[in-house]
Design an enzyme around this catalytic site. Structure first.
Site, PDB file in Angstrom:
ATOM      1  N   ILE A  76      -8.165 -12.242   0.293  1.00  0.00           N
ATOM      2  CA  ILE A  76      -7.042 -12.981   0.880  1.00  0.00           C
ATOM      3  C   ILE A  76      -7.561 -14.125   1.746  1.00  0.00           C
ATOM      4  O   ILE A  76      -6.850 -15.088   1.999  1.00  0.00           O
ATOM      5  CB  ILE A  76      -6.112 -12.078   1.732  1.00  0.00           C
ATOM      6  CG1 ILE A  76      -6.854 -11.469   2.921  1.00  0.00           C
ATOM      7  CG2 ILE A  76      -5.456 -11.010   0.873  1.00  0.00           C
ATOM      8  CD1 ILE A  76      -5.927 -10.911   3.989  1.00  0.00           C
ATOM      9  N   ASP A  77      -8.829 -14.027   2.208  1.00  0.00           N
ATOM     10  CA  ASP A  77      -9.357 -15.016   3.158  1.00  0.00           C
ATOM     11  C   ASP A  77      -9.631 -16.375   2.505  1.00  0.00           C
ATOM     12  O   ASP A  77      -9.750 -17.375   3.210  1.00  0.00           O
ATOM     13  CB  ASP A  77     -10.670 -14.511   3.783  1.00  0.00           C
ATOM     14  CG  ASP A  77     -10.514 -13.170   4.461  1.00  0.00           C
ATOM     15  OD1 ASP A  77      -9.386 -12.804   4.819  1.00  0.00           O
ATOM     16  OD2 ASP A  77     -11.535 -12.468   4.620  1.00  0.00           O
TER      17      ASP A  77
ATOM     18  N   GLY B 167      -8.418 -13.454   8.171  1.00  0.00           N
ATOM     19  CA  GLY B 167      -9.206 -14.545   7.584  1.00  0.00           C
ATOM     20  C   GLY B 167     -10.658 -14.554   8.010  1.00  0.00           C
ATOM     21  O   GLY B 167     -11.423 -15.410   7.593  1.00  0.00           O
ATOM     22  N   ARG B 168     -11.049 -13.618   8.902  1.00  0.00           N
ATOM     23  CA  ARG B 168     -12.421 -13.578   9.446  1.00  0.00           C
ATOM     24  C   ARG B 168     -12.816 -14.955   9.999  1.00  0.00           C
ATOM     25  O   ARG B 168     -12.083 -15.493  10.812  1.00  0.00           O
ATOM     26  CB  ARG B 168     -13.408 -13.098   8.376  1.00  0.00           C
ATOM     27  CG  ARG B 168     -13.090 -11.702   7.858  1.00  0.00           C
ATOM     28  CD  ARG B 168     -14.200 -11.159   7.040  1.00  0.00           C
ATOM     29  NE  ARG B 168     -14.488 -12.043   5.912  1.00  0.00           N
ATOM     30  CZ  ARG B 168     -15.436 -11.837   5.025  1.00  0.00           C
ATOM     31  NH1 ARG B 168     -16.199 -10.775   5.133  1.00  0.00           N
ATOM     32  NH2 ARG B 168     -15.627 -12.652   4.038  1.00  0.00           N
TER      33      ARG B 168
ATOM     34  N   ARG C 290       5.264 -13.965  23.295  1.00  0.00           N
ATOM     35  CA  ARG C 290       4.998 -12.683  22.610  1.00  0.00           C
ATOM     36  C   ARG C 290       4.082 -12.909  21.422  1.00  0.00           C
ATOM     37  O   ARG C 290       4.171 -13.943  20.757  1.00  0.00           O
ATOM     38  CB  ARG C 290       6.300 -12.068  22.093  1.00  0.00           C
ATOM     39  CG  ARG C 290       7.322 -11.762  23.150  1.00  0.00           C
ATOM     40  CD  ARG C 290       6.830 -10.674  24.096  1.00  0.00           C
ATOM     41  NE  ARG C 290       7.790 -10.476  25.150  1.00  0.00           N
ATOM     42  CZ  ARG C 290       8.821  -9.640  25.080  1.00  0.00           C
ATOM     43  NH1 ARG C 290       9.005  -8.924  24.004  1.00  0.00           N
ATOM     44  NH2 ARG C 290       9.653  -9.540  26.080  1.00  0.00           N
TER      45      ARG C 290
ATOM     46  N   GLN D  66      -0.690  -8.465   5.302  1.00  0.00           N
ATOM     47  CA  GLN D  66      -1.135  -9.630   4.511  1.00  0.00           C
ATOM     48  C   GLN D  66      -1.838  -9.229   3.230  1.00  0.00           C
ATOM     49  O   GLN D  66      -1.972 -10.012   2.304  1.00  0.00           O
ATOM     50  CB  GLN D  66      -2.098 -10.485   5.348  1.00  0.00           C
ATOM     51  CG  GLN D  66      -1.413 -11.168   6.498  1.00  0.00           C
ATOM     52  CD  GLN D  66      -2.391 -11.555   7.600  1.00  0.00           C
ATOM     53  OE1 GLN D  66      -2.875 -12.678   7.613  1.00  0.00           O
ATOM     54  NE2 GLN D  66      -2.680 -10.656   8.516  1.00  0.00           N
ATOM     55  N   ARG D  67      -2.360  -7.998   3.196  1.00  0.00           N
ATOM     56  CA  ARG D  67      -3.088  -7.575   1.994  1.00  0.00           C
ATOM     57  C   ARG D  67      -2.218  -6.751   1.061  1.00  0.00           C
ATOM     58  O   ARG D  67      -2.625  -6.433  -0.059  1.00  0.00           O
ATOM     59  CB  ARG D  67      -4.307  -6.729   2.406  1.00  0.00           C
ATOM     60  CG  ARG D  67      -5.322  -7.481   3.222  1.00  0.00           C
ATOM     61  CD  ARG D  67      -6.733  -7.128   2.857  1.00  0.00           C
ATOM     62  NE  ARG D  67      -7.025  -5.716   2.880  1.00  0.00           N
ATOM     63  CZ  ARG D  67      -7.951  -5.147   3.647  1.00  0.00           C
ATOM     64  NH1 ARG D  67      -8.656  -5.884   4.500  1.00  0.00           N
ATOM     65  NH2 ARG D  67      -8.204  -3.874   3.569  1.00  0.00           N
TER      66      ARG D  67
HETATM   67  O1  F6P Z   1     -11.620  -9.854   4.140  1.00  0.00           O
HETATM   68  C1  F6P Z   1     -10.290  -9.455   4.105  1.00  0.00           C
HETATM   69  C2  F6P Z   1      -9.861  -8.936   5.449  1.00  0.00           C
HETATM   70  O2  F6P Z   1      -8.499  -8.569   5.355  1.00  0.00           O
HETATM   71  C3  F6P Z   1     -10.100  -9.874   6.624  1.00  0.00           C
HETATM   72  O3  F6P Z   1      -9.167 -10.924   6.690  1.00  0.00           O
HETATM   73  C4  F6P Z   1     -10.075  -8.913   7.772  1.00  0.00           C
HETATM   74  O4  F6P Z   1     -10.800  -9.384   8.875  1.00  0.00           O
HETATM   75  C5  F6P Z   1     -10.732  -7.694   7.190  1.00  0.00           C
HETATM   76  O5  F6P Z   1     -10.584  -7.770   5.793  1.00  0.00           O
HETATM   77  C6  F6P Z   1     -10.157  -6.405   7.684  1.00  0.00           C
HETATM   78  O6  F6P Z   1     -10.863  -5.360   7.102  1.00  0.00           O
HETATM   79  P1  F6P Z   1     -10.508  -3.817   7.311  1.00  0.00           P
HETATM   80  O7  F6P Z   1      -9.344  -3.515   6.413  1.00  0.00           O
HETATM   81  O8  F6P Z   1     -11.730  -3.120   6.886  1.00  0.00           O
HETATM   82  O9  F6P Z   1     -10.153  -3.637   8.755  1.00  0.00           O
END
Ligand code: F6P
Length: 360
Positions: free
Chosen positions: A138-139, A182-183, A278, A286-287
């Protein structure tokens, strides 16, 4: 014996994984090949847990989120957790992974994953495994492709969230902040921020200052707009220059779990302006869910191309999007870091032209 493809999904899930599995399997079966799915990412390859993907098995998959094969972002064949009398030990199990491809008569493994999973795929290729990568996340931060599948759906979900936050922002004259994933890359925040009409968008690629954010909120107030919407990417650092970290995970590919810059920003804005502020952290929503039409098509095109390359005897490649076309590049390109938002890109310029505050 029929020729065989293997397929696995690694790393965090993303909408469209099932669409790739379906496309790989459907196109391969039509050419008389068999397809084996390894379960739970590289763990299933090492432990030889797999299923035969038949036409019935993959039926009804196109619209389903997640992955029917299971995934994980911990298990690395080169550093694999194995229980021992001293607790968990980490061992190099990559020979076992390559041997299991051989014993299952896999001609080529299709590895669907992000930077971590595709870097592993590249390492396995260097050990002689025949592998083709499919870029997922997704990033949208993988090098050598214009877009990863999963991104469009995440942006759609985030934009929908922004539309909804507008309601409360307007009704209560508040500043509403949406923190997005999005890291280290700000793609989701920037694109959904533009799509959702945000007034402020903070991304990791552009250093920000609180004064500039406050100035934007006040400018809007002076114009008679008594609410503001801000989007902040999880990888944005706090004013002291530190990541806001939710959890440390030393054994994982990504050692820190980001999260919390949204609430930090909300507190700073409220303390400085006395305007009610807030934060919402959208997180894994998002995933999740059904892939967008655009992601279904991109994932399907990637799957068909990956299967075709494999059936043509090619390997050591990653399928990618270049402009409007699906092409392929050497798999090692993905190991060369992440693709972040260029601060001078047209998208950033578009945001600036609209008067969106980027914090700088
Ligand atoms: O790389 C996809 C992602 O959803 C990032 O945007 C997010 O930082 C990370 O994975 C979160 O990972 P986890 O589900 O292991 O907490």
């Amino acid at each position: 014996m029929n020729k065989r493809l293997g397929v696995l999904t690694g790393g965090g899930d993303a909408p469209g994984l099932n669409a790739v599995i379906r496309a790989v399997t459907r196109s391969a079966l039509r050419q008389g090949w068999e397809v084996i799915g390894f379960l739970d990412g590289y763990a299933g390859l090492i432990e030889n847990r797999n299923v035969i993907l038949t036409s019935n098995y993959i039926s009804g998959l196109l619209h389903r989120g997640g992955t029917i094969l299971g995934s994980n972002n911990r298990d690395n064949p080169f550093h694999f957790p194995v229980p021992s009398e001293h607790g968990i030990e980490y061992r190099d199990m990559s020979d076992q992974a390559v041997a299991n491809l051989k014993s299952n008569n896999i001609d080529c493994l299709i590895a669907i994953g992000g930077d971590g999973s595709l870097a592993i795929a590249h390492e396995l290729a260097q050990k002689g495994a025949r592998v083709i990568g499919v870029p997922k996340t997704i990033d949208n931060d993988l090098p050598a492709t214009d877009q990863t599948f999963g991104f469009d759906t995440a942006v759609t979900t985030a934009t929908d969230a922004l539309d909804k936050l507008h309601t409360t922002a307007e009704s209560h004259h508040r500043v509403m902040i949406l923190e997005l994933m999005g890291r280290d890359a700000g793609w989701i925040a920037l694109v959904s921020g533009i799509a959702g009409g945000a007034d402020i968008i903070l991304i990791p690629e552009i250093p920000w200052q609180l004064d500039n954010v406050i100035a934007k909120i006040k400018e809007r107030q002076n114009e008679g707009k008594h609410f503001s919407i801000a989007v902040v990417a999880e990888g944005v650092k706090d004013p002291t220059g530190k990541f806001v970290v939710r959890q440390h995970i030393p054994t994982a590919h990504t050692k820190i779990r980001l999260g919390g810059i949204g609430p930090v920003l909300a507190q700073l804005i409220e303390e400085t302006t006395s305007i009610e502020c807030r934060a919402t952290v959208l997180g894994h929503l998002q995933r999740g869910g059904s892939p967008s039409a655009s992601d279904r098509v991109l994932a399907t095109r990637y799957g068909v191309k990956a299967a075709q390359l494999a059936m043509d005897g090619q390997h050591g490649l990653m399928v990618c999007l270049k402009g409007q076309d699906i092409e392929s590049v050497p798999l090692d390109l993905v190991a060369r870091g992440t693709r972040t938002v260029p601060p001078d890109s047209q998208l950033v310029q578009t945001a600036r032209a609209l008067g969106i505050c980027l914090g700088d």
